[in-house]
Motif scaffolding. Structure first.
Motif, mmCIF file in Angstrom:
data_model
loop_
_atom_site.group_PDB
_atom_site.id
_atom_site.type_symbol
_atom_site.label_atom_id
_atom_site.label_comp_id
_atom_site.label_asym_id
_atom_site.label_seq_id
_atom_site.Cartn_x
_atom_site.Cartn_y
_atom_site.Cartn_z
ATOM 1 N N ALA A 66 1.303 5.518 0.817
ATOM 2 C CA ALA A 66 0.892 6.254 2.042
ATOM 3 C C ALA A 66 0.238 6.961 1.807
ATOM 4 C CB ALA A 66 2.537 6.293 2.644
ATOM 5 N N ARG A 67 0.128 7.489 0.559
ATOM 6 C CA ARG A 67 -0.881 8.531 -0.112
ATOM 7 C C ARG A 67 -1.051 8.051 -1.156
ATOM 8 N NH1 ARG A 67 1.420 13.260 -2.281
ATOM 9 N NH2 ARG A 67 3.512 13.599 -1.841
ATOM 10 N N ASN A 68 -2.006 8.802 -2.543
ATOM 11 C CA ASN A 68 -2.271 8.408 -3.759
ATOM 12 C C ASN A 68 -1.133 9.117 -4.134
ATOM 13 O OD1 ASN A 68 -4.452 7.493 -5.701
ATOM 14 N ND2 ASN A 68 -5.640 9.718 -5.437
ATOM 15 N N PHE A 69 0.098 8.244 -4.426
ATOM 16 C CA PHE A 69 0.631 8.623 -5.784
ATOM 17 C C PHE A 69 0.463 9.131 -6.613
ATOM 18 C CE2 PHE A 69 3.956 7.781 -1.870
ATOM 19 C CZ PHE A 69 3.764 9.120 -1.642
ATOM 20 N N HIS A 70 0.470 9.756 -8.056
ATOM 21 C CA HIS A 70 0.225 9.294 -9.411
ATOM 22 C C HIS A 70 1.609 8.934 -10.387
ATOM 23 C CE1 HIS A 70 -3.938 9.783 -9.326
ATOM 24 N NE2 HIS A 70 -4.092 10.392 -8.608
ATOM 25 N N GLU A 88 5.736 12.912 -7.939
ATOM 26 C CA GLU A 88 5.700 13.694 -6.574
ATOM 27 C C GLU A 88 7.554 13.581 -5.584
ATOM 28 O OE1 GLU A 88 1.958 12.336 -7.263
ATOM 29 O OE2 GLU A 88 3.345 11.224 -7.839
ATOM 30 N N ILE A 144 6.836 6.382 2.528
ATOM 31 C CA ILE A 144 6.335 6.634 1.522
ATOM 32 C C ILE A 144 4.972 4.775 0.566
ATOM 33 C CG2 ILE A 144 7.757 8.300 -0.486
ATOM 34 C CD1 ILE A 144 9.029 5.726 -1.181
ATOM 35 N N THR A 179 10.877 9.729 4.943
ATOM 36 C CA THR A 179 10.007 9.681 5.588
ATOM 37 C C THR A 179 9.076 8.541 4.529
ATOM 38 O OG1 THR A 179 10.191 12.380 4.144
ATOM 39 C CG2 THR A 179 7.680 11.285 3.803
ATOM 40 N N GLU A 224 1.133 -1.296 0.018
ATOM 41 C CA GLU A 224 -0.451 -0.008 -0.316
ATOM 42 C C GLU A 224 0.979 1.032 -0.112
ATOM 43 O OE1 GLU A 224 -2.538 -0.171 3.504
ATOM 44 O OE2 GLU A 224 -3.841 -1.642 2.501
#
Length: 336
Positions: free
Chosen positions: A271-275, A278, A287, A285, A269
């Protein structure tokens, strides 16, 4: 543990904004290989190729090659070859399952090593690659047109060699140029033979035009193909001006891929909605998580390249990590 269908169901669905061309019009070419058309000027010059459909659902390249064939493009010098690669996967495309026909038996853009091509293995993609091989062997400059699972700015994947970086700079777009060493699980067409040989004058580029089905990807594919043909000297850019829609020139940024991130489990998964593209400013950090294992940025100003879980499986690359570099006047790279 989720299966792949459940994972895909939770991902963003993208509208199909473009019309898929009927490429059966181009089945019977003039090379002895279906879906490959080659035109010789009779004047000395390079053999230049634009290839589409290394993956069956990457339609922007098919649109570009179809358009160039329809306009009856002919070279000013040398030879132009226009072709479609994995046509069977394209033929089986299903609008209700848009990720299913990236390939049929195996990824066709991972079979381009001499050992695989010369092996006794038999898959649909290997058979097609073997048909294409004699033509690819004769090509001096190749543009392989691809697109991406997620909506992201276009990227020119120029390979790890300085000649590829210089070539991308000569084309002049898109804004993001990615110096990458390829995939650990198989060689791409872009890196085949002389293309990946530092001592060979042959050269190749792979353009990722954007999300598979966006109208922007279609426009990027057409624009880039035309600028590629003009840069190699086989076409006049003015004769292709009606396909030029992208801002030009652009200030290009060079990124060097330092490592792939390969999934070990189906519990990967982000950590956030990467496209894609970024910037992670601080080393350390988090990721992503792969099961219980945290994956962190290994250095400051780490760039996320092509993150996607649409083909998640243990052993599959789910993103790449890259450093920002500077272009030098001679095409070399240095750290920012």
């Amino acid at each position: 543990m989720k299966n792949l269908e459940q994972i895909r169901a939770g991902l963003q669905a993208y509208p199909i904004e473009v019309t898929f061309p009927d490429i059966t019009l181009w089945r019977h070419g003039n090379t002895g290989v279906d879906y490959i058309h080659s035109f010789d000027s009779g004047i000395a010059g390079p053999h230049v190729m634009v290839m589409a459909l290394s993956h069956g659902n990457e339609v922007s390249g098919a649109i570009a090659v179809d358009a160039l064939l329809r306009m009856k493009l002919r070279p000013l010098k040398g030879r132009i070859t226009l072709g479609f690669s994995n046509v069977e996967a394209y033929r089986r495309f299903d609008r209700n399952n848009v990720d299913a026909t990236r390939f049929i038996d195996e990824d066709m853009n991972r079979v381009w090593s001499e050992s695989r091509l010369d092996s006794s293995d038999e898959t649909l993609e290997l058979r097609r690659a073997r048909e294409l091989r004699p033509i690819i062997d004769d090509v001096d400059y190749l543009l392989d047109i691809h697109s991406m699972h997620e909506e992201s700015p276009p990227m020119m994947m120029c390979g790890p060699l300085e000649k590829g970086i210089r070539f991308a700079s000569q084309i002049g777009l898109p804004a993001h140029v990615i110096a990458d060493a390829g995939h650990p699980n198989g060689k791409r067409m872009r890196d085949y033979g002389g293309f990946g040989d530092i001592d060979s004058p042959k050269n190749s580029l792979l353009i990722e035009t954007g999300q598979h089905f966006s109208s922007r990807s279609r426009d990027v594919a057409l624009d880039t193909a035309c600028r590629f043909l003009a840069a190699t000297g086989v076409a006049d850019i003015m004769g292709l001006s009606h396909f030029l829609t992208q801002p030009f020139p652009v200030k290009q940024r060079l990124l060097q891929v330092t490592q792939p991130v390969v999934a070990q489990t189906m519990n990967f998964e982000f950590a956030r909605n990467f496209h894609g593209l970024e910037l992670i400013e601080r080393a350390g950090t988090v990721i992503a998580k792969d099961g219980d294992v945290e994956i962190s940025s290994p250095y400051d100003n780490c760039v996320i390249v092509q993150p996607s879980l649409r083909h998640l499986a243990p052993g599959v690359t789910v993103m790449r990590l890259a450093k920002i570099l500077d272009f030098q006047s001679d095409g070399d790279m240095k750290m920012s």
